[in-house]
Design an enzyme around this catalytic site. Sequence first.
Site, PDB file in Angstrom:
ATOM      1  N   SER A  14       2.556 -45.546  21.656  1.00 46.37           N
ATOM      2  CA  SER A  14       4.083 -46.379  21.060  1.00 46.37           C
ATOM      3  C   SER A  14       4.913 -45.388  20.432  1.00 46.37           C
ATOM      4  O   SER A  14       6.190 -45.357  20.671  1.00 46.37           O
ATOM      5  CB  SER A  14       3.638 -47.566  20.615  1.00 46.37           C
ATOM      6  OG  SER A  14       3.392 -47.523  19.290  1.00 46.37           O
ATOM      7  N   LYS A  63     -14.335 -27.122  16.360  1.00 51.04           N
ATOM      8  CA  LYS A  63     -13.180 -27.405  16.181  1.00 51.04           C
ATOM      9  C   LYS A  63     -12.129 -26.072  16.304  1.00 51.04           C
ATOM     10  O   LYS A  63     -11.346 -26.145  16.983  1.00 51.04           O
ATOM     11  CB  LYS A  63     -12.900 -27.875  14.698  1.00 51.04           C
ATOM     12  CG  LYS A  63     -11.499 -28.460  14.579  1.00 51.04           C
ATOM     13  CD  LYS A  63     -11.321 -29.127  13.068  1.00 51.04           C
ATOM     14  CE  LYS A  63     -12.243 -30.175  12.750  1.00 51.04           C
ATOM     15  NZ  LYS A  63     -11.311 -31.479  13.279  1.00 51.04           N
ATOM     16  N   MET A  88      -6.659 -39.030  16.174  1.00 55.78           N
ATOM     17  CA  MET A  88      -7.428 -39.650  15.417  1.00 55.78           C
ATOM     18  C   MET A  88      -8.609 -38.509  15.343  1.00 55.78           C
ATOM     19  O   MET A  88      -9.764 -38.560  15.348  1.00 55.78           O
ATOM     20  CB  MET A  88      -8.148 -40.856  16.081  1.00 55.78           C
ATOM     21  CG  MET A  88      -7.198 -41.851  16.163  1.00 55.78           C
ATOM     22  SD  MET A  88      -6.510 -42.443  14.479  1.00 55.78           S
ATOM     23  CE  MET A  88      -5.738 -43.883  14.811  1.00 55.78           C
ATOM     24  N   ARG A  89      -7.997 -37.381  14.936  1.00 61.34           N
ATOM     25  CA  ARG A  89      -8.827 -36.124  14.642  1.00 61.34           C
ATOM     26  C   ARG A  89      -8.226 -35.671  13.232  1.00 61.34           C
ATOM     27  O   ARG A  89      -7.120 -35.460  13.091  1.00 61.34           O
ATOM     28  CB  ARG A  89      -9.036 -34.986  15.549  1.00 61.34           C
ATOM     29  CG  ARG A  89      -9.778 -35.591  16.788  1.00 61.34           C
ATOM     30  CD  ARG A  89      -9.838 -34.365  17.967  1.00 61.34           C
ATOM     31  NE  ARG A  89     -10.660 -35.215  18.882  1.00 61.34           N
ATOM     32  CZ  ARG A  89     -11.936 -35.502  18.810  1.00 61.34           C
ATOM     33  NH1 ARG A  89     -12.724 -34.870  17.856  1.00 61.34           N
ATOM     34  NH2 ARG A  89     -12.516 -36.043  19.672  1.00 61.34           N
ATOM     35  N   ILE A  90      -9.222 -34.794  12.570  1.00 61.29           N
ATOM     36  CA  ILE A  90      -8.689 -34.030  11.368  1.00 61.29           C
ATOM     37  C   ILE A  90      -8.398 -32.708  11.900  1.00 61.29           C
ATOM     38  O   ILE A  90      -9.059 -32.038  12.610  1.00 61.29           O
ATOM     39  CB  ILE A  90      -9.757 -34.152  10.389  1.00 61.29           C
ATOM     40  CG1 ILE A  90     -10.175 -35.500   9.813  1.00 61.29           C
ATOM     41  CG2 ILE A  90      -9.499 -33.249   9.106  1.00 61.29           C
ATOM     42  CD1 ILE A  90     -11.484 -35.290   9.052  1.00 61.29           C
ATOM     43  N   VAL A  91      -7.199 -32.487  11.769  1.00 62.48           N
ATOM     44  CA  VAL A  91      -6.602 -31.008  12.076  1.00 62.48           C
ATOM     45  C   VAL A  91      -7.455 -29.984  11.232  1.00 62.48           C
ATOM     46  O   VAL A  91      -7.311 -29.972  10.027  1.00 62.48           O
ATOM     47  CB  VAL A  91      -5.185 -31.034  11.634  1.00 62.48           C
ATOM     48  CG1 VAL A  91      -4.725 -29.478  12.096  1.00 62.48           C
ATOM     49  CG2 VAL A  91      -4.475 -31.927  12.844  1.00 62.48           C
ATOM     50  N   HIS A 107       1.251 -42.661   9.162  1.00 58.61           N
ATOM     51  CA  HIS A 107       0.277 -43.666   8.987  1.00 58.61           C
ATOM     52  C   HIS A 107       0.704 -45.055   8.630  1.00 58.61           C
ATOM     53  O   HIS A 107       1.504 -45.196   7.824  1.00 58.61           O
ATOM     54  CB  HIS A 107      -0.601 -42.941   7.698  1.00 58.61           C
ATOM     55  CG  HIS A 107      -1.993 -43.702   7.540  1.00 58.61           C
ATOM     56  ND1 HIS A 107      -2.920 -43.532   8.304  1.00 58.61           N
ATOM     57  CD2 HIS A 107      -2.312 -44.583   6.658  1.00 58.61           C
ATOM     58  CE1 HIS A 107      -4.036 -44.204   7.888  1.00 58.61           C
ATOM     59  NE2 HIS A 107      -3.361 -45.052   6.795  1.00 58.61           N
TER      60      HIS A 107
HETATM   61  C1  GAR Z   1      -0.307 -45.810  14.666  1.00 58.98           C
HETATM   62  O1  GAR Z   1      -0.059 -46.991  13.781  1.00 58.98           O
HETATM   63  C2  GAR Z   1      -0.343 -44.536  13.646  1.00 58.98           C
HETATM   64  O2  GAR Z   1       0.316 -44.710  12.447  1.00 58.98           O
HETATM   65  C3  GAR Z   1      -1.643 -44.692  13.521  1.00 58.98           C
HETATM   66  O3  GAR Z   1      -2.247 -45.002  14.742  1.00 58.98           O
HETATM   67  C4  GAR Z   1      -1.386 -45.764  15.546  1.00 58.98           C
HETATM   68  C5  GAR Z   1      -1.053 -44.978  16.871  1.00 58.98           C
HETATM   69  O4  GAR Z   1      -0.411 -46.010  17.878  1.00 58.98           O
HETATM   70  N1  GAR Z   1      -2.209 -43.424  12.936  1.00 58.98           N
HETATM   71  C6  GAR Z   1      -3.193 -43.361  12.044  1.00 58.98           C
HETATM   72  O5  GAR Z   1      -3.992 -44.376  11.742  1.00 58.98           O
HETATM   73  C7  GAR Z   1      -3.470 -42.224  11.499  1.00 58.98           C
HETATM   74  N2  GAR Z   1      -4.495 -42.074  10.469  1.00 58.98           N
HETATM   75  P1  GAR Z   1       0.487 -45.470  18.891  1.00 58.98           P
HETATM   76  O6  GAR Z   1      -0.713 -44.808  19.918  1.00 58.98           O
HETATM   77  O7  GAR Z   1       0.894 -46.674  19.792  1.00 58.98           O
HETATM   78  O8  GAR Z   1       1.750 -44.601  18.574  1.00 58.98           O
END
Ligand code: GAR
Length: 185
Positions: A14, A63, A88-91, A107
């Site tokens: 999104s 990695k 959702m990975r650490i760079v 975040h």
């Molecule tokens: C978002 O809320 C983003 O802030 C979060 O994942 C979601 C992805 O939503 N990121 C983290 O939690 C990073 N630690 P989306 O795929 O709909 O953009």
Amino acid sequence: MKMKAAVFASGTGSNFQALLDTDDLTCEISLLVCDQPGAAVIEKASKAGIPIFLFNPKDYDSKEAYEKEILRVLENRGVSWIFLAGYMRIVGSTLLHAYEGKIVNIHPSLLPSFPGKDAIGQAFQAGVETTGVTVHYIDEGIDTGPIIAQEVVEILPTDTQDSLTKRIQQVEHQLYPKVINELLS
Ligand code: GAR
């Protein structure tokens, strides 16, 4: 010519879509980098005609190995900024060094509170009255790194986790393009 940026995402996308939908975005989203074959963000990129680099970390020894491959793709495409949007990975150090000061994350909490996964759920369970959204540069930690901007979201007594999630996402979708435009101006 606009600067080129890549969005890294693992999930729904999104925030990726919100960036694509921002008419006055001062950079061109020229690549999606994704580590999850089934992620809904892939469909969004396809529809918008955005090139996708899809990889499976399990196909690589380390990695460093997959980040070297990502780096090659980024450089070939002339990408100068990386925006993480639910990646959702650490760079690792390969990308961090190559794109020093040019990798930004969003975040869904007021960091340093509630880093890591399910930040919205963590805040909701904790019973705090305010949470929010943070945009920050990344470093080698999990949701650490210098903060660029934050916006507060109140947790209302009537909130469910779903209603809170919706409000936080609305804030994310406004804040991320705004901060990116400020950074690039
Ligand atoms: C978002 O809320 C983003 O802030 C979060 O994942 C979601 C992805 O939503 N990121 C983290 O939690 C990073 N630690 P989306 O795929 O709909 O953009």
